[in-house]
Write an enzyme that holds these catalytic residues in place. Structure first.
Site, short mmCIF file in Angstrom:
data_model
loop_
_atom_site.label_atom_id
_atom_site.label_comp_id
_atom_site.label_asym_id
_atom_site.label_seq_id
_atom_site.Cartn_x
_atom_site.Cartn_y
_atom_site.Cartn_z
N GLU A 85 47.89 74.68 -58.27
CA GLU A 85 48.64 74.93 -57.02
C GLU A 85 47.66 75.16 -55.87
OE1 GLU A 85 52.04 77.57 -57.41
OE2 GLU A 85 51.98 77.96 -55.26
N LYS A 278 56.58 85.58 -59.71
CA LYS A 278 55.97 84.25 -59.93
C LYS A 278 54.67 84.16 -59.12
CE LYS A 278 55.21 79.73 -59.08
NZ LYS A 278 54.22 79.19 -58.15
N ASP A 294 45.85 83.42 -73.81
CA ASP A 294 47.13 82.75 -74.06
C ASP A 294 48.10 83.10 -72.93
OD1 ASP A 294 49.65 82.08 -74.98
OD2 ASP A 294 49.32 82.79 -77.02
N HIS A 391 50.37 77.26 -46.83
CA HIS A 391 50.69 76.29 -47.88
C HIS A 391 50.44 74.87 -47.42
CE1 HIS A 391 53.33 78.13 -51.23
NE2 HIS A 391 52.22 78.79 -51.05
C1 MEV Z 1 54.47 80.32 -54.53
O1 MEV Z 1 53.81 79.75 -55.62
C2 MEV Z 1 54.54 81.81 -54.66
C3 MEV Z 1 55.37 82.54 -53.60
O2 MEV Z 1 56.67 81.98 -53.55
C4 MEV Z 1 55.39 83.99 -54.02
C5 MEV Z 1 56.32 84.85 -53.18
O3 MEV Z 1 57.31 84.33 -52.62
O4 MEV Z 1 56.07 86.07 -53.18
C6 MEV Z 1 54.75 82.36 -52.24
#
Ligand code: MEV
Length: 440
Positions: A85, A278, A294, A391
């Site tokens: 990513e 995430k 792992d 991003h």
């Molecule tokens: C993207 O990989 C992760 C985010 O969505 C985490 C978040 O929203 O806190 C930017």
């Protein structure tokens, strides 16, 4: 419909590729060639990779980068991260730099206990089983001595073995529930070997026990648990709120308030909590992979931990007290720095070397820091400029690569998009314009 194949694993690598190619990709040479393009020139290195799994056809590369400037417990680290990513390493490096100037990260390992269970059914009297188990427990330990001797020398071993009555969950269901310490190893093989020995000893002793006469014990399975709520590490950053002054034009209090609100939302609402966590796993997984651990085990355990109070919630916390902003994570991480892939994969060895050959506890600390840093960077962006700015900057390179931009086209377009937001469509437009101009 394609025909199934018998004995696939016994074919040579070339024959396997031929079969997959003919059966599923119309034997297109350019598709077949892709696999070979990713073979390593060094034959012995390739063989090492071939032997990690069954039916290896090629290698699947992930970028391996480092996020520098992590000050953790007064020690400076560059953290290796393996991830595809585009914004993750940049975000980690940004958060590291931010906290480098504000005292760095502080960490504490709260526990290192790992769990394993023998699951069995028993149809007799529970009290009799409990009496039987009192006698069985020392036998279980003795029968495992060959396995535990070595682990004890390294500071690990079996800390507790107990009988658990699980009838209230499932009729006749019981467990031998054991707690292990595995020192610097992740310990999966050690734990599973001990458990399988427990199961054998349980069945052997039960067959000879007069206490259990007339009842039956049926072992279903013996396996470690990836839920490790007592194998937990805490990582924290904190600073006087005044040191947060000026972030995107906000006062320190305003920024701290927004960060705390963002965490509160993730605590209150599972949809947001999942995305919030995430983002944390972006940091955690990248280091877990780079260090040969792992990540599936870590993922499963972390998400179970996030739901431990009955609702899926945030793994991070934030507060503002007496003018001090604090931001911290508590996360279960069962990791190893010896054994498994750590001794085998050359890049894992490299990553551990860069991290100054950490103990398992130190690796837990570093990984938790990577998770916290990632969450800090994500929330920082989300509550100020939004996530897309950063991003899309990183995404720009991916789009340009997809379009087949030449190095000089990339350079020109990167310059151009310093002035404007890069969305997929306006990058395509600008690229097409540039190409058209150069082919005129
Ligand atoms: C993207 O990989 C992760 C985010 O969505 C985490 C978040 O929203 O806190 C930017």
């Amino acid at each position: 419909m394609p025909q199934a194949i018998a004995g696939f694993s016994k074919l040579s690598k070339d024959a396997k590729i031929e079969w997959v190619s003919k059966t599923f990709t119309q034997d297109k040479p350019e598709i077949k060639a892709l696999l070979k393009q990713y073979w390593l020139e060094d034959q012995s290195l390739q063989q090492l990779h071939d032997e990690f799994i069954e039916n290896t056809l090629s290698n699947f590369f992930l970028p391996l980068g480092v996020a520098p400037n992590f000050l953790i417990n007064e020690q400076l680290y560059a953290i290796p991260m393996a991830i595809e990513e585009s914004s993750v390493v940049a975000a980690a490096a940004k958060a590291a730099k931010f906290w480098l100037d504000r005292g760095g990260f502080k960490t504490e390992v709260l526990g290192t206990e790992k769990i394993g269970q023998v699951h069995f059914f028993y149809d007799g009297d529970t009290e009799k089983l409990q009496h039987f188990f009192e006698k069985l427990e020392p036998i279980l330990r003795k029968d495992c001595a060959a396995l535990t001797d070595n682990m004890e020398k390294r500071g690990g071993g079996i800390s507790k073995i107990e009988l658990r009555d699980k009838n209230s969950d499932l009729q006749h269901y019981y467990q031998i529930h054991a707690v292990f310490e595995t020192a610097n190893a992740m310990g999966a093989n050690f734990i599973n070997s001990c458990l399988e020995q427990f199961a054998k000893s349980l069945q052997r002793e039960a067959a000879q026990s007069s206490l259990l006469a007339g009842s039956s014990i049926e072992v279903v399975m013996s396996i470690l648990s990836n839920y490790v709520p007592q194998c937990v590490v805490k990582a924290t950053v904190s600073c006087p709120v005044a040191e947060l002054e000026g972030i995107e034009g906000a006062s320190g209090e305003e920024f701290a308030k927004k960060m705390i609100q963002a965490v509160q939302i993730a605590k209150a609402e599972p949809h947001r909590a999942v995305t919030h966590n995430k983002g944390i796993m972006n940091g955690i997984d990248a280091v877990v992979i780079a260090t040969g651990n792992d990540f599936r085990a870590v993922e499963a355990g972390v998400h179970a931990y996030a739901a431990k109070d009955g609702m899926y919630s945030s793994l991070t916390h934030a507060s503002l007290q007496d003018g001090i902003f604090s931001f911290w994570i508590e996360v279960p991480l069962a990791l190893g720095t010896v054994g498994g892939l750590t001794n085998l994969h050359p890049l894992v060895k490299w990553s551990l070397e860069v991290l100054q050959r950490p103990s398992a506890k130190q690796l837990m600390e570093i990984v938790a820091v990577a998770g916290l840093a990632q969450n800090f960077a994500a929330l920082h962006a989300l509550v100020t400029s939004g996530i897309q700015k950063g991003h899309m900057k990183m995404h720009l390179m991916n789009i340009l690569n997809q379009l087949g931009a030449t190095p000089s086209e990339k350079e020109q377009l990167i310059q151009e998009f310093k002035q404007q937001t890069a969305t997929h469509s306006n990058v395509v437009q600008a690229f097409e314009k540039l190409r058209a101009a150069s082919t005129k």
